[in-house]
Scaffold this motif. Structure first.
Motif, short mmCIF file in Angstrom:
data_model
loop_
_atom_site.label_atom_id
_atom_site.label_comp_id
_atom_site.label_asym_id
_atom_site.label_seq_id
_atom_site.Cartn_x
_atom_site.Cartn_y
_atom_site.Cartn_z
N ARG A 225 -10.93 -39.54 1.12
CA ARG A 225 -11.69 -38.66 0.23
C ARG A 225 -13.04 -38.22 0.81
O ARG A 225 -13.67 -37.33 0.27
N TYR A 226 -13.47 -38.86 1.90
CA TYR A 226 -14.63 -38.36 2.63
C TYR A 226 -14.51 -38.82 4.08
O TYR A 226 -13.77 -39.75 4.40
N ARG A 227 -15.26 -38.17 4.97
CA ARG A 227 -15.16 -38.45 6.40
C ARG A 227 -16.10 -39.59 6.76
O ARG A 227 -17.31 -39.41 6.92
N SER A 228 -15.56 -40.78 6.88
CA SER A 228 -16.39 -41.95 7.15
C SER A 228 -16.79 -42.02 8.61
O SER A 228 -16.03 -41.60 9.50
N PHE A 229 -17.97 -42.56 8.87
CA PHE A 229 -18.46 -42.66 10.24
C PHE A 229 -17.71 -43.71 11.02
O PHE A 229 -17.53 -43.58 12.24
N THR A 230 -17.26 -44.76 10.36
CA THR A 230 -16.40 -45.74 11.03
C THR A 230 -15.15 -45.04 11.56
O THR A 230 -14.70 -45.29 12.68
N GLY A 231 -14.62 -44.16 10.74
CA GLY A 231 -13.46 -43.38 11.15
C GLY A 231 -13.75 -42.49 12.33
O GLY A 231 -12.88 -42.27 13.19
N PHE A 232 -14.98 -41.98 12.40
CA PHE A 232 -15.38 -41.15 13.54
C PHE A 232 -15.27 -41.93 14.85
O PHE A 232 -14.72 -41.45 15.84
N PHE A 233 -15.81 -43.15 14.87
CA PHE A 233 -15.76 -43.96 16.09
C PHE A 233 -14.31 -44.26 16.49
O PHE A 233 -13.95 -44.16 17.66
N ILE A 234 -13.52 -44.63 15.52
CA ILE A 234 -12.12 -44.98 15.83
C ILE A 234 -11.38 -43.75 16.33
O ILE A 234 -10.60 -43.80 17.29
N LYS B 18 -12.66 -41.00 17.78
CA LYS B 18 -13.14 -40.45 19.05
C LYS B 18 -13.10 -41.46 20.19
O LYS B 18 -12.82 -41.10 21.34
N TYR B 19 -13.37 -42.75 19.87
CA TYR B 19 -13.49 -43.74 20.94
C TYR B 19 -12.45 -44.85 20.86
O TYR B 19 -12.43 -45.74 21.70
N GLY B 20 -11.61 -44.80 19.84
CA GLY B 20 -10.50 -45.75 19.75
C GLY B 20 -10.87 -47.13 19.25
O GLY B 20 -10.03 -48.03 19.25
N THR B 21 -12.12 -47.32 18.82
CA THR B 21 -12.55 -48.63 18.34
C THR B 21 -13.78 -48.48 17.46
O THR B 21 -14.43 -47.43 17.46
N ARG B 22 -14.09 -49.52 16.72
CA ARG B 22 -15.33 -49.55 15.95
C ARG B 22 -16.48 -49.91 16.87
O ARG B 22 -16.38 -50.85 17.68
N LEU B 23 -17.58 -49.19 16.78
CA LEU B 23 -18.79 -49.47 17.54
C LEU B 23 -19.91 -49.85 16.58
O LEU B 23 -20.10 -49.18 15.58
N GLN B 24 -20.61 -50.92 16.90
CA GLN B 24 -21.67 -51.43 16.03
C GLN B 24 -23.04 -51.12 16.63
O GLN B 24 -23.27 -51.35 17.81
#
Length: 317
Positions: A3-12, A14-20
């Motif tokens: 329902r919205y574009r999450s930033f966690t989803g952005f990392f996954i 674009k970069y295939g993983t979660r970045l902290q």
């Protein structure tokens, strides 16, 4: 349904993983504190209120990263990598050669996948953007601009000492260099109505923004904003948590659907405020409540987005 574009989803995505993010303090200041464009700083600001304990300028950047990774490793075990987040103050407010020297040991750290640079729209120029573009060929580079408001009258009132037009130029130029362009906005600044704030969704959507942070205004003790709020509380739109969630959803409905949402609310430690009207709720729970409310309303980001050709620009003087 997303329902919205999450930033966690952005990392996954674009970069295939979660970045902290690991916050680091490189000892910068701001141009509206050191006299470059003004003094006193923004009327709402106390950097200590959003400054993690491990990140202080008396420590080396390497030590801050060591302690930050150790801190986050416990909380975010799914992180596949780390970004050094230069957050406090304006992290491009220095000559380019100083920036090269400051960023180099962080970029050379094999544990760090890239850098996120928090700064102001008036602290960037062509030379710095070329430098960041070259860095981005080797590591992740994200620029995050404190825009705060689209209205010049508000920016003057909160002593930002930059204009909305400067924000537009920084956003457009940064994106033209192919760099991740994030912005930070505050909801509830003095003198702004709900309609003013909702109109900002359309204004932002016209710009090449990659990601967006939304924070509710929090009245921090000891700031000029605290005195202003005590004197004229009627100049401020305040929200209960349910009201804020519905307002953010109204905002998201009007926002361009491809903008990634990094945050929807801020967290200030209780010792920095006189009241905690939302209680001690953490951001992760606010996100859960937002997602639940989106489902209840059966809506999503961009549900009411209007093509810019059909949408006049609201007055932002």
């Amino acid at each position: 349904m997303q329902r919205y574009r999450s930033f966690t989803g952005f990392f996954i995505q674009k970069y295939g993983t979660r970045l902290q993010k690991v916050v680091v303090d490189a000892g910068f200041t701001c141009p509206n504190r050191d006299g470059t464009v003004g003094t006193g700083g923004c009327t709402y600001c106390d950097n200590k209120a959003f400054h993690p304990g491990y990140s202080t300028p008396d420590k080396s950047l390497t030590k801050q990263i060591d302690e930050g990774i150790e801190f986050h490793h416990v909380r975010y075990r799914k992180a596949g990598g780390y970004l050094a987040y230069f957050q406090p103050y304006s992290n491009t407010h220095a000559p380019l050669e100083d920036l090269r020297r400051i960023y180099k040991p962080v970029l050379d750290d094999p544990r760090i996948s890239g850098i996120v640079i928090g700064t102001r729209p008036d602290c960037i120029d062509e030379q710095k953007l070329v430098y960041f573009r070259e860095l981005s060929k080797e590591k992740i580079v994200m620029l995050e601009y404190g825009v705060e408001s689209c209205y010049n009258r508000t920016l003057r009132r909160i002593n930002r000492c930059h204009t909305w037009e400067q924000s537009v130029e920084a956003i457009q130029t940064t994106a033209a260099h192919g760099l991740h362009t994030g912005i930070h906005m505050i909801l509830g600044l003095p003198g702004e109505s709900r309609e003013d704030m909702l109109n900002e969704a359309a204004i932002i959507s016209r710009l090449p923004v990659t990601s967006l942070k939304l924070h509710q205004l929090q009245i921090v003790k000891g700031t000029p904003m605290e005195k202003e709020f005590d004197k004229a509380p009627g100049d401020f739109v305040t929200f209960t948590l349910p009201e804020y969630l519905d307002f953010v959803i109204d905002f998201l409905e009007l926002l361009r659907p491809d903008i990634f949402i990094e945050r929807i609310a801020g967290e200030v430690p209780p010792r920095f405020v006189n009241a905690t009207p939302w209680g001690l709720i953490r951001n992760v729970e606010i996100i859960r409540l937002l997602e639940k409310r989106l489902e209840e309303r059966n809506t999503y980001q961009g549900a009411k987005y209007v093509n810019p050709q059909e949408n006049p620009v609201p007055d932002n003087r």
